[in-house]
Scaffold this motif. Structure first.
Motif, mmCIF file in Angstrom:
data_model
loop_
_atom_site.group_PDB
_atom_site.id
_atom_site.type_symbol
_atom_site.label_atom_id
_atom_site.label_comp_id
_atom_site.label_asym_id
_atom_site.label_seq_id
_atom_site.Cartn_x
_atom_site.Cartn_y
_atom_site.Cartn_z
ATOM 1 N N LEU A 140 0.855 -1.193 0.000
ATOM 2 C CA LEU A 140 0.000 0.000 0.000
ATOM 3 C C LEU A 140 0.888 1.239 0.000
ATOM 4 C CD1 LEU A 140 -2.709 -1.019 2.648
ATOM 5 C CD2 LEU A 140 -2.889 -1.103 0.145
ATOM 6 N N TYR A 141 0.662 2.117 -0.969
ATOM 7 C CA TYR A 141 1.481 3.332 -1.054
ATOM 8 C C TYR A 141 0.928 4.412 -0.144
ATOM 9 C CZ TYR A 141 4.877 1.812 -4.387
ATOM 10 O OH TYR A 141 5.952 1.172 -4.958
ATOM 11 N N THR A 142 1.848 5.074 0.548
ATOM 12 C CA THR A 142 1.446 6.122 1.480
ATOM 13 C C THR A 142 2.414 7.286 1.351
ATOM 14 O OG1 THR A 142 1.021 6.624 3.809
ATOM 15 C CG2 THR A 142 2.724 4.988 3.385
ATOM 16 N N SER A 143 1.882 8.486 1.543
ATOM 17 C CA SER A 143 2.729 9.674 1.397
ATOM 18 C C SER A 143 3.584 9.855 2.630
ATOM 19 C CB SER A 143 1.858 10.907 1.193
ATOM 20 O OG SER A 143 1.194 10.795 -0.029
ATOM 21 N N GLY A 144 4.776 10.369 2.418
ATOM 22 C CA GLY A 144 5.678 10.566 3.553
ATOM 23 C C GLY A 144 6.285 11.945 3.525
ATOM 24 N N THR A 145 7.326 12.119 4.318
ATOM 25 C CA THR A 145 7.956 13.435 4.380
ATOM 26 C C THR A 145 9.044 13.593 3.322
ATOM 27 O OG1 THR A 145 9.296 12.488 6.129
ATOM 28 C CG2 THR A 145 7.505 13.914 6.819
ATOM 29 N N THR A 146 9.150 12.590 2.440
ATOM 30 C CA THR A 146 10.009 12.768 1.277
ATOM 31 C C THR A 146 9.075 12.889 0.072
ATOM 32 O OG1 THR A 146 10.118 10.383 1.168
ATOM 33 C CG2 THR A 146 11.990 11.488 2.146
ATOM 34 N N GLY A 147 9.578 13.406 -1.031
ATOM 35 C CA GLY A 147 8.736 13.719 -2.177
ATOM 36 C C GLY A 147 7.712 12.673 -2.589
ATOM 37 N N LYS A 148 8.177 11.523 -3.091
ATOM 38 C CA LYS A 148 7.249 10.549 -3.660
ATOM 39 C C LYS A 148 6.696 9.601 -2.594
ATOM 40 C CE LYS A 148 7.308 11.331 -8.154
ATOM 41 N NZ LYS A 148 6.080 11.744 -8.853
ATOM 42 N N PRO A 149 5.526 8.995 -2.871
ATOM 43 C CA PRO A 149 4.972 8.038 -1.896
ATOM 44 C C PRO A 149 5.866 6.809 -1.743
ATOM 45 C CG PRO A 149 3.386 8.526 -3.657
ATOM 46 C CD PRO A 149 4.670 9.173 -4.041
ATOM 47 N N LYS A 150 5.689 6.115 -0.613
ATOM 48 C CA LYS A 150 6.464 4.890 -0.333
ATOM 49 C C LYS A 150 5.498 3.726 -0.240
ATOM 50 C CE LYS A 150 7.522 7.021 3.424
ATOM 51 N NZ LYS A 150 8.018 7.555 4.696
ATOM 52 N N GLU A 183 5.460 16.316 -2.235
ATOM 53 C CA GLU A 183 5.166 15.642 -3.500
ATOM 54 C C GLU A 183 4.389 16.579 -4.433
ATOM 55 O OE1 GLU A 183 2.517 12.287 -3.087
ATOM 56 O OE2 GLU A 183 2.438 11.973 -5.243
ATOM 57 N N ILE A 184 3.422 17.297 -3.866
ATOM 58 C CA ILE A 184 2.607 18.191 -4.694
ATOM 59 C C ILE A 184 3.467 19.363 -5.196
ATOM 60 C CG2 ILE A 184 0.512 19.613 -4.744
ATOM 61 C CD1 ILE A 184 -0.573 17.780 -2.459
ATOM 62 N N GLU A 185 4.322 19.877 -4.314
ATOM 63 C CA GLU A 185 5.218 20.975 -4.726
ATOM 64 C C GLU A 185 6.147 20.525 -5.855
ATOM 65 O OE1 GLU A 185 7.146 21.954 -1.043
ATOM 66 O OE2 GLU A 185 5.356 22.922 -0.230
ATOM 67 N N GLU A 186 6.682 19.300 -5.684
ATOM 68 C CA GLU A 186 7.618 18.765 -6.691
ATOM 69 C C GLU A 186 6.945 18.719 -8.070
ATOM 70 O OE1 GLU A 186 9.988 15.508 -4.965
ATOM 71 O OE2 GLU A 186 9.634 14.477 -6.878
ATOM 72 N N THR A 187 5.692 18.299 -8.092
ATOM 73 C CA THR A 187 4.955 18.223 -9.357
ATOM 74 C C THR A 187 4.708 19.629 -9.907
ATOM 75 O OG1 THR A 187 3.905 16.204 -8.624
ATOM 76 C CG2 THR A 187 2.839 17.354 -10.438
ATOM 77 N N GLU A 231 -3.761 16.378 -14.599
ATOM 78 C CA GLU A 231 -3.168 15.404 -15.529
ATOM 79 C C GLU A 231 -1.976 14.700 -14.914
ATOM 80 O OE1 GLU A 231 -2.407 17.097 -19.326
ATOM 81 O OE2 GLU A 231 -4.505 17.737 -19.532
ATOM 82 N N ARG A 232 -1.518 15.202 -13.787
ATOM 83 C CA ARG A 232 -0.287 14.650 -13.190
ATOM 84 C C ARG A 232 -0.481 14.053 -11.813
ATOM 85 N NH1 ARG A 232 0.192 18.697 -16.600
ATOM 86 N NH2 ARG A 232 1.966 18.676 -18.039
ATOM 87 N N LEU A 233 -1.569 14.420 -11.147
ATOM 88 C CA LEU A 233 -1.794 13.986 -9.765
ATOM 89 C C LEU A 233 -3.209 13.440 -9.610
ATOM 90 C CD1 LEU A 233 -0.409 17.118 -7.867
ATOM 91 C CD2 LEU A 233 0.631 14.839 -7.825
ATOM 92 N N ALA A 234 -3.390 12.513 -8.644
ATOM 93 C CA ALA A 234 -4.748 12.058 -8.310
ATOM 94 C C ALA A 234 -5.581 13.287 -7.931
ATOM 95 C CB ALA A 234 -4.691 11.076 -7.140
ATOM 96 N N PRO A 235 -6.870 13.299 -8.287
ATOM 97 C CA PRO A 235 -7.675 14.525 -8.092
ATOM 98 C C PRO A 235 -7.692 15.042 -6.669
ATOM 99 C CG PRO A 235 -9.049 12.639 -8.765
ATOM 100 C CD PRO A 235 -7.636 12.232 -8.938
ATOM 101 N N TYR A 236 -7.593 14.105 -5.688
ATOM 102 C CA TYR A 236 -7.651 14.583 -4.298
ATOM 103 C C TYR A 236 -6.356 15.230 -3.837
ATOM 104 C CZ TYR A 236 -5.877 9.784 -3.842
ATOM 105 O OH TYR A 236 -5.168 8.620 -4.011
ATOM 106 N N LYS A 237 -5.276 15.100 -4.641
ATOM 107 C CA LYS A 237 -4.021 15.768 -4.292
ATOM 108 C C LYS A 237 -3.935 17.172 -4.919
ATOM 109 C CE LYS A 237 -1.376 11.434 -4.316
ATOM 110 N NZ LYS A 237 -0.317 10.672 -5.019
ATOM 111 N N VAL A 238 -4.810 17.434 -5.872
ATOM 112 C CA VAL A 238 -4.755 18.700 -6.612
ATOM 113 C C VAL A 238 -5.203 19.840 -5.698
ATOM 114 C CG1 VAL A 238 -5.777 19.952 -8.561
ATOM 115 C CG2 VAL A 238 -5.161 17.533 -8.806
ATOM 116 N N PRO A 239 -4.368 20.900 -5.554
ATOM 117 C CA PRO A 239 -4.761 21.993 -4.659
ATOM 118 C C PRO A 239 -6.141 22.545 -5.029
ATOM 119 C CG PRO A 239 -2.493 22.266 -5.363
ATOM 120 C CD PRO A 239 -3.043 21.105 -6.139
#
Ligand code: MCA
Ligand code: AMP
Length: 531
Positions: free
Chosen positions: A162-172, A434-438, A487-495
């Protein structure tokens, strides 16, 4: 030790009781297991090395990661169980993900085979590059294959990714073992009184711990029926509750909020009586506002049972099943095999009374600090990330990154996170990094800070504060930026909002002071709000 998950599934194998109800009808445990064993057989047969005229079937997929992209229902469950029973690791993903995210996740997990349901086949097209795409409908029709190797599956074998967001850019990707899943399901069966008489109303997404383990696996392994809806839709969920099709509801706070909005609009006659008839309604994944808890109590006579969980640990603490002993705003006490420690800055147990055994829950002293967890439901590690796995543990404890308080009588409540970069929106954990990186890939953005602003509907609302490249402010307005990010992020991550400013507030070290930004947004004093 042999897998306790396999042992429990074997017990359910011949049951004629209903396991899953979906849009296509009802499936018994016996039918579900038959379908799962056919999926298993097909996966093993397809991965067998074929010698001259010979068909040696491998005993196990030995930890191969299989991506599952299917609609909720019995076929989804059969594909999940078939993968796990074949010795594979199931990676369930959401059809909400855009191709860019699906492809990244498949690559990170080293996926070679993708299982899709017919209705989502088009979504899997970008994944086909270098990977086999298998139709779950075909796998379910294959021959079951020999079952002798099932006994070889061990409790420590990974079963789920299961992928989960962390304090580094991409999910783990968090690896959960057969034991993790079995222990977790048994803890919750006992704590929440699940029995064969229960029907769980399931409208949670199936790519996270809440939907897959806390809800589905608990119900399934307890021998209860699970009524799986295609997605959460307040009108549909309210109608199901009104017609008493289930005995248990599990939801995130935003879902309760949506149900009340629906009631306020006059929808769902019979909803209040149906809600009162539920044996149990739970809330988790984010803090349940006391106002929502009390509104549910006014409707049903009891506040929802709130509990605390995390991808890496499953459910850690739970309020009691007895409604009278539940406490609004608190998440209850640790489950029987869960050890919880509140730590001070040096990582030592904080607030323990003299003479008390360290690390044991239920201490007499009040304590406040980072919450650490230990026990058999704690995950194995992050796939391919040894450094991050090591950093997540200290002295054998998993560091949750949550700040919690323990009361003198052993109840816990969550006070916040140790990192400003972890957000919770509608129950989804998001990484602002992760969102900032994108967003930084957007040519019109010179600088960006993503923050979570307290919000009644979402818990936290994701807001991007942007410094635009000269003359490109218009491209950074909310609408165009959201369209680009979708187009780059799951809709719930989009600001949900973008605010263009001249400069970001930074401290002496040059780091953006995010709490200051959040306060300014709440006060409405941040210049240049755009929509
Ligand atoms: C949907 N949208 C969101 C979210 N969900 N935006 C921010 N945060 C969200 N969570 C966007 C949609 O893309 C859409 O954007 C707009 O909001 C309105 O969508 P709507 O259809 O109204 O929303 P929905 O599809 O009904 O989704 C709301 C939801 C969903 C059902 C509450 O967010 C959800 O399923 N949340 C559950 C998450 C979960 O299971 N977390 C568990 C993690 P646009 O208008 O642009 O189209 S595991 C965990 O936390 C631990 C283990 C634990 O303790 O449980
Ligand atoms: P996830 O990584 O998606 O599993 O999210 C886990 C996080 O959700 C936890 O670390 C908490 O921050 C949060 N969480 C889960 N349940 C609760 C709750 N009942 N109250 C407050 N926060 C919660």
């Amino acid at each position: 030790m042999a897998s306790p998950l396999v042992a429990r599934l074997a017990q359910l194998r011949s049951s004629a009781r209903i396991a899953v109800e979906d849009e296509r009808g009802q499936t018994t445990f016996a039918e579900l297991m038959d379908r799962a064993l056919r999926v298993r057989g097909a996966l093993l047969a397809a991965s067998a090395p074929r010698g001259a005229g010979e068909r040696a079937e491998p005993a196990s997929l030995e930890g191969e990661r299989l991506l599952l992209l299917a609609s909720p229902g019995a076929a989804w469950v059969a594909a999940l169980l078939g993968t796990i029973l074949a010795g594979g690791i199931a990676l369930p993903l959401s059809p909400l993900y855009p191709p860019a995210e699906l492809t990244w996740l498949a690559g990170d997990a080293g996926v070679r085979r993708v299982i899709v349901s017919d209705d989502l086949a088009a979504l899997a097209a970008p994944l086909a590059q270098g990977r086999a795409v298998l139709r779950v409908e075909d796998l379910e029709r294959a021959a079951p294959g020999p079952e002798s190797a099932l006994a070889d599956l061990a409790e420590d074998d990974p079963a789920l990714l299961l992928y989960t967001s962390g304090t580094t850019g991409k999910p783990k990707g968090a690896l959960l073992t057969h034991r993790n899943l079995a222990v977790q399901a048994e803890l919750l069966r006992a704590a929440w009184g699940f029995s064969e008489e229960d029907v769980l109303l399931h409208a949670l997404p199936l790519h996270h711990m809440h939907g897959v383990c806390i809800a589905l696996a608990t119900s399934l392994l307890a021998g209860s029926a699970t009524r799986m809806l295609p997605r959460f839709d307040a009108q549909r969920v309210a109608a199901e509750i009104a017609r008493r099709s289930a005995t248990v509801l599990m939801a995130v706070p935003t879902m309760y909020q949506r149900l009340f909005e629906h009631v306020d609009r006059g929808g769902a006659p019979g909803f209040a009586a149906g809600a009162r008839a539920l044996r149990l309604a739970t809330s988790g994944s984010a803090a349940l506002p006391v106002t929502l808890a009390e509104r549910w109590r006014d409707l049903t006579g009891a506040i929802p049972l709130e509990r605390f969980g995390m991808t890496e640990i499953g459910v850690g603490m739970s309020n009691p099943l007895d409604p009278g002993a539940r406490r609004a705003g608190w998440v209850g006490a640790p489950l029987p095999t869960v050890e919880a420690r509140i730590t001070d800055d040096a990582g030592a147990a904080a607030g323990w009374a003299p003479g008390e055994e360290r690390g044991q829950p239920g201490g007499a002293a009040v304590a406040r600090g980072e919450l650490w967890i230990r026990g058999p439901s704690v995950f194995k590690g992050y796939l391919g990330r040894e450094d991050e796995t090591r950093a997540a543990f200290q002295d054998g404890w998993f560091r949750t990154g949550d700040v919690a308080e323990r009361s003198a009588d052993g109840y816990f409540r969550l006070l916040g996170r140790t990192s400003v970069d972890i957000l919770k929106s509608g129950g989804y954990k998001l990484s602002s990094l992760e969102i900032e990186e994108t967003l930084r890939d957007h040519g019109a953005i010179a600088e960006v800070a993503v923050v979570g602003v307290p919000d009644e509907e979402w818990g936290e609302r994701v807001v991007a504060v942007v410094v635009a490249a000269p003359g490109r402010e218009a491209e950074c307005a909310t609408a165009p930026l959201r369209a680009w990010a979708k187009e780059r992020l799951a809709p719930y991550k989009v600001p949900r909002d973008a605010i263009v400013v001249q400069a970001l507030p930074r401290n002496a070290m040059g780091k953006v002071v995010k709490p200051e930004l959040v306060k300014a947004i709440e006060r409405g004093t941040l210049a240049g709000r755009s929509s």
